[in-house]
Scaffold this motif. Sequence first.
Motif, PDB file in Angstrom:
ATOM      1  N   TYR A   9       0.715  -0.946  -0.010  1.00  0.00           N
ATOM      2  CA  TYR A   9      -0.030  -0.029   0.046  1.00  0.00           C
ATOM      3  C   TYR A   9       0.785   1.393  -0.066  1.00  0.00           C
ATOM      4  CZ  TYR A   9      -4.771  -2.090   0.180  1.00  0.00           C
ATOM      5  OH  TYR A   9      -5.694  -2.520  -0.240  1.00  0.00           O
ATOM      6  N   GLU A  10       2.109   1.135   0.306  1.00  0.00           N
ATOM      7  CA  GLU A  10       2.857   2.397   0.478  1.00  0.00           C
ATOM      8  C   GLU A  10       3.298   2.961  -1.122  1.00  0.00           C
ATOM      9  OE1 GLU A  10       3.664  -0.437   2.199  1.00  0.00           O
ATOM     10  OE2 GLU A  10       3.426   0.522   4.057  1.00  0.00           O
ATOM     11  N   HIS A  11       2.926   1.752  -1.962  1.00  0.00           N
ATOM     12  CA  HIS A  11       3.339   2.288  -3.542  1.00  0.00           C
ATOM     13  C   HIS A  11       1.747   2.610  -4.274  1.00  0.00           C
ATOM     14  CE1 HIS A  11       7.242  -0.207  -3.582  1.00  0.00           C
ATOM     15  NE2 HIS A  11       7.279   0.618  -2.769  1.00  0.00           N
ATOM     16  N   PHE A  12       0.772   2.546  -3.486  1.00  0.00           N
ATOM     17  CA  PHE A  12      -0.277   2.989  -4.006  1.00  0.00           C
ATOM     18  C   PHE A  12      -0.435   4.442  -4.267  1.00  0.00           C
ATOM     19  CE2 PHE A  12      -4.935   4.652  -3.526  1.00  0.00           C
ATOM     20  CZ  PHE A  12      -5.410   3.957  -4.632  1.00  0.00           C
ATOM     21  N   ILE A  13      -0.974   4.887  -5.781  1.00  0.00           N
ATOM     22  CA  ILE A  13      -1.125   6.225  -6.213  1.00  0.00           C
ATOM     23  C   ILE A  13      -2.434   6.525  -6.143  1.00  0.00           C
ATOM     24  CG2 ILE A  13      -0.315   7.767  -7.818  1.00  0.00           C
ATOM     25  CD1 ILE A  13       1.975   5.977  -8.628  1.00  0.00           C
ATOM     26  N   TYR A  14      -3.038   6.094  -6.956  1.00  0.00           N
ATOM     27  CA  TYR A  14      -4.506   6.411  -7.052  1.00  0.00           C
ATOM     28  C   TYR A  14      -5.342   5.139  -7.579  1.00  0.00           C
ATOM     29  CZ  TYR A  14      -4.080   7.386 -12.123  1.00  0.00           C
ATOM     30  OH  TYR A  14      -4.038   7.132 -13.459  1.00  0.00           O
ATOM     31  N   SER A  15      -6.795   5.612  -7.432  1.00  0.00           N
ATOM     32  CA  SER A  15      -7.774   4.657  -8.263  1.00  0.00           C
ATOM     33  C   SER A  15      -8.755   5.461  -9.044  1.00  0.00           C
ATOM     34  CB  SER A  15      -8.527   3.741  -7.343  1.00  0.00           C
ATOM     35  OG  SER A  15      -9.403   4.391  -6.601  1.00  0.00           O
ATOM     36  N   GLU A  16      -9.200   4.827  -9.955  1.00  0.00           N
ATOM     37  CA  GLU A  16     -10.294   5.350 -10.913  1.00  0.00           C
ATOM     38  C   GLU A  16     -11.371   4.491 -11.260  1.00  0.00           C
ATOM     39  OE1 GLU A  16     -10.393   7.412 -15.469  1.00  0.00           O
ATOM     40  OE2 GLU A  16      -8.770   6.637 -14.779  1.00  0.00           O
ATOM     41  N   TYR A  17     -12.485   5.072 -10.932  1.00  0.00           N
ATOM     42  CA  TYR A  17     -13.674   4.143 -11.115  1.00  0.00           C
ATOM     43  C   TYR A  17     -14.424   4.661 -12.389  1.00  0.00           C
ATOM     44  CZ  TYR A  17     -18.557   2.371 -10.621  1.00  0.00           C
ATOM     45  OH  TYR A  17     -19.746   1.861 -10.681  1.00  0.00           O
ATOM     46  N   VAL A  57      -3.706   2.318  -9.502  1.00  0.00           N
ATOM     47  CA  VAL A  57      -2.557   2.724  -9.872  1.00  0.00           C
ATOM     48  C   VAL A  57      -1.380   2.305  -8.799  1.00  0.00           C
ATOM     49  CG1 VAL A  57      -0.974   4.369 -11.036  1.00  0.00           C
ATOM     50  CG2 VAL A  57      -3.389   3.881 -11.795  1.00  0.00           C
ATOM     51  N   PHE A  58      -0.236   1.665  -8.782  1.00  0.00           N
ATOM     52  CA  PHE A  58       0.748   1.740  -7.935  1.00  0.00           C
ATOM     53  C   PHE A  58       2.026   2.134  -8.626  1.00  0.00           C
ATOM     54  CE2 PHE A  58      -2.526  -1.193  -6.274  1.00  0.00           C
ATOM     55  CZ  PHE A  58      -2.123  -1.193  -4.889  1.00  0.00           C
ATOM     56  N   ALA A  59       2.891   2.268  -7.827  1.00  0.00           N
ATOM     57  CA  ALA A  59       4.197   2.801  -8.437  1.00  0.00           C
ATOM     58  C   ALA A  59       4.716   1.964  -9.374  1.00  0.00           C
ATOM     59  CB  ALA A  59       5.180   3.005  -7.356  1.00  0.00           C
ATOM     60  N   THR A  60       4.392   0.565  -9.391  1.00  0.00           N
ATOM     61  CA  THR A  60       5.158  -0.071 -10.526  1.00  0.00           C
ATOM     62  C   THR A  60       4.233  -0.993 -11.384  1.00  0.00           C
ATOM     63  OG1 THR A  60       5.110  -1.944  -8.866  1.00  0.00           O
ATOM     64  CG2 THR A  60       7.072  -0.603  -8.881  1.00  0.00           C
ATOM     65  N   HIS A  61       2.894  -0.761 -10.848  1.00  0.00           N
ATOM     66  CA  HIS A  61       1.924  -1.655 -11.776  1.00  0.00           C
ATOM     67  C   HIS A  61       0.440  -1.195 -11.824  1.00  0.00           C
ATOM     68  CE1 HIS A  61       4.798  -4.942 -10.552  1.00  0.00           C
ATOM     69  NE2 HIS A  61       4.382  -5.679 -11.534  1.00  0.00           N
ATOM     70  N   VAL A  73     -15.323  -2.334  -3.593  1.00  0.00           N
ATOM     71  CA  VAL A  73     -13.941  -2.661  -3.665  1.00  0.00           C
ATOM     72  C   VAL A  73     -13.287  -1.383  -3.559  1.00  0.00           C
ATOM     73  CG1 VAL A  73     -12.170  -3.810  -5.072  1.00  0.00           C
ATOM     74  CG2 VAL A  73     -14.409  -4.632  -5.119  1.00  0.00           C
ATOM     75  N   GLU A  74     -13.593  -0.377  -4.087  1.00  0.00           N
ATOM     76  CA  GLU A  74     -12.754   0.916  -4.211  1.00  0.00           C
ATOM     77  C   GLU A  74     -12.845   1.593  -2.756  1.00  0.00           C
ATOM     78  OE1 GLU A  74     -12.808   5.171  -6.741  1.00  0.00           O
ATOM     79  OE2 GLU A  74     -14.998   4.403  -6.007  1.00  0.00           O
ATOM     80  N   ALA A  75     -14.033   1.299  -2.186  1.00  0.00           N
ATOM     81  CA  ALA A  75     -14.194   1.959  -0.667  1.00  0.00           C
ATOM     82  C   ALA A  75     -13.282   0.966   0.430  1.00  0.00           C
ATOM     83  CB  ALA A  75     -15.526   1.935  -0.292  1.00  0.00           C
ATOM     84  N   ALA A  76     -13.219  -0.147   0.039  1.00  0.00           N
ATOM     85  CA  ALA A  76     -12.353  -1.011   0.881  1.00  0.00           C
ATOM     86  C   ALA A  76     -10.801  -0.698   0.424  1.00  0.00           C
ATOM     87  CB  ALA A  76     -12.515  -2.335   0.690  1.00  0.00           C
ATOM     88  N   LEU A  77     -10.436  -0.331  -0.662  1.00  0.00           N
ATOM     89  CA  LEU A  77      -9.279  -0.083  -0.975  1.00  0.00           C
ATOM     90  C   LEU A  77      -8.587   1.609  -0.304  1.00  0.00           C
ATOM     91  CD1 LEU A  77      -6.551  -0.500  -2.900  1.00  0.00           C
ATOM     92  CD2 LEU A  77      -7.986   1.297  -4.416  1.00  0.00           C
ATOM     93  N   GLN A  78      -9.903   2.431  -0.441  1.00  0.00           N
ATOM     94  CA  GLN A  78      -9.696   3.664   0.217  1.00  0.00           C
ATOM     95  C   GLN A  78      -9.217   3.566   1.854  1.00  0.00           C
ATOM     96  OE1 GLN A  78     -12.920   6.294  -0.062  1.00  0.00           O
ATOM     97  NE2 GLN A  78     -11.890   7.996   0.747  1.00  0.00           N
ATOM     98  N   LYS A  79      -9.719   2.554   2.540  1.00  0.00           N
ATOM     99  CA  LYS A  79      -9.829   2.245   3.807  1.00  0.00           C
ATOM    100  C   LYS A  79      -8.518   1.434   3.913  1.00  0.00           C
ATOM    101  CE  LYS A  79     -13.973   1.224   4.359  1.00  0.00           C
ATOM    102  NZ  LYS A  79     -15.295   0.823   5.144  1.00  0.00           N
TER     103      LYS A  79
END
Length: 113
Positions: free
Chosen positions: A32-40, A52-56, A68-74
């Motif tokens: 999660y330290e490499h998480f940048i953003y999500s787009e729905y 979107v993560f730093a490497t993938h 799923v997006e809400a769980a990612l945000q938390k």
Amino acid sequence: MDKKPPECWALQPQARGLRVELTPDHSFVLPYEHFIYSEYVDREGEEVLKLVFATHEIVLNGNLLRRVEAALQKRELASVAAVAEKFRSVVGEAPPFIHEIAVISPTPAGEAK
């Protein structure tokens, strides 16, 4: 015989990373330290969630992906996996359903930089 429907996502409070299972024999974990953003995006009933993560970049296609997006945000989203479309009737309409995962990586798996 286990009648439990296949799982396409899992929650874990305070998850430290996201496990992406492409097949039963191929998975990886993105911290999660490499998480940048999500787009729905909802495209006429077919939902797309890009993580979107730093490497993938991970692209999920399915239904009810806002959860799923809400769980990612938390930072509670622990894993995602695609489930074959034939299992949709077993899973039902209540939980999110991921039927396809695409991975965009700058370096193909197995290649060293």
